[in-house]
Design an enzyme around this catalytic site. Structure first.
Site, PDB file in Angstrom:
ATOM      1  N   PRO A  18     -46.201  30.183 -14.479  1.00  0.00           N
ATOM      2  CA  PRO A  18     -47.217  30.319 -13.395  1.00  0.00           C
ATOM      3  C   PRO A  18     -48.126  29.202 -13.302  1.00  0.00           C
ATOM      4  CG  PRO A  18     -47.777  31.876 -15.389  1.00  0.00           C
ATOM      5  CD  PRO A  18     -46.291  31.264 -15.592  1.00  0.00           C
TER       6      PRO A  18
ATOM      7  N   LEU B   4     -65.886  29.500  -2.968  1.00  0.00           N
ATOM      8  CA  LEU B   4     -67.088  28.933  -2.736  1.00  0.00           C
ATOM      9  C   LEU B   4     -67.843  28.309  -3.971  1.00  0.00           C
ATOM     10  CD1 LEU B   4     -68.246  31.307   0.133  1.00  0.00           C
ATOM     11  CD2 LEU B   4     -67.405  29.106   0.434  1.00  0.00           C
ATOM     12  N   GLU B   5     -68.524  27.320  -3.833  1.00  0.00           N
ATOM     13  CA  GLU B   5     -69.283  26.405  -4.760  1.00  0.00           C
ATOM     14  C   GLU B   5     -70.506  27.464  -4.794  1.00  0.00           C
ATOM     15  OE1 GLU B   5     -70.297  22.918  -2.550  1.00  0.00           O
ATOM     16  OE2 GLU B   5     -71.453  24.109  -1.060  1.00  0.00           O
ATOM     17  N   GLY B   6     -70.972  27.225  -6.221  1.00  0.00           N
ATOM     18  CA  GLY B   6     -72.133  28.002  -6.794  1.00  0.00           C
ATOM     19  C   GLY B   6     -71.842  28.921  -7.988  1.00  0.00           C
TER      20      GLY B   6
END
Lengths: 71, 71, 71, 71, 71, 71
Positions: free
Chosen positions: F12, F19-21
């Site tokens: 796999p 999202l960034e952050g």
């Protein structure tokens, strides 16, 4: 496997998307030659190179809004 | 461009994901050699081959649950 | 092809992943309309726009841990 | 969210890869127009459409073995 | 749906590429467990998590230049 | 590495777009927990599991035609 990061490997994963229609021999050669190209140019060890082929159906690929199936 | 489908091109798009740290010269050579490998093995015309490089930060890549940044 | 970069093209490659079940006519219209949307908003020439459709089987797609096939 | 599958939604995820250099306003318009194109042609509800932009650096993109940065 | 951004969600989209051969029950469990892992570690709400499975045929996957189908 | 295909591994590759952050600790935990989830459900050996994180800027991600940066 546990020391894969030791020598600053590039750990490349190469994905080749292409239209269906290539033979199994072509795919085998493709995978071999692309792996060699990546080893030669990035200094990755051969074992660190993964190649994935994704075939596109002709009605699922378009350039300029025109699909390969609509010619 | 408009007759790209005429000769059963494979229309390959190659994406190379690899860890950051390769030089610009290495990337240039990588793109050239991979393009040649795909042309040689799939019969695509050179103009039909697209290559994209995606660099991975070392804290954004892991094998066996261990990131390249956590060595 | 050789001067594709001259006018600061965006060279967009658009991938549309969606659940299986759309008709071929829907896919044809999808590819045309998405191409137009990209040309209109990014200033790419139409010939520079590539669109790829990737269909997802219903047992291969999940939101909130629940697959589309498990309803 | 829990009945998203009820009306045979296509649940589209659109990825737009393009060369860096577009303005934020262009990106905003791109996302809006592409979303509308997908809603109009696949019958997806607007809320079910996700768009992701992936910018490519000019030295990370090549056609015919030549990178956009090497012109 | 309209306030999805309010709580600084990570809005994760997880793609699992793997060789064909897993059962439907394994895929169902995979999707559930991966979703839980992402919720637990990134603070995403469960409804915000999308998982996509992409199966690879054995002649379309290679490590070290050798495809899984060529053993 | 050379006998990776012997036991019908799933090999796999997991890509997490988000999202960034998120903090580096969150990413470390994410990679560990997702790896465990894949090992537990697909029978892959831990060494065969690759995880890649791809962060999305808030102006590069939209649901319903509205970007995360335009709230």
């Amino acid at each position: 496997m546990y020391d894969i990061y030791k020598e600053d490997q590039s750990m490349p994963i190469i994905t080749v998307q292409m239209l269906e229609g290539r033979s199994d021999d072509q795919k085998k050669a493709l995978v071999e030659k692309v792996t060699d190209a990546v080893v030669d140019t990035t200094g990755a060890s051969k074992e660190a190179v993964t190649v994935v082929i994704e075939e596109m159906a002709k009605n699922h690929f378009a350039v300029a809004g025109k699909r390969a199936s609509d010619q």
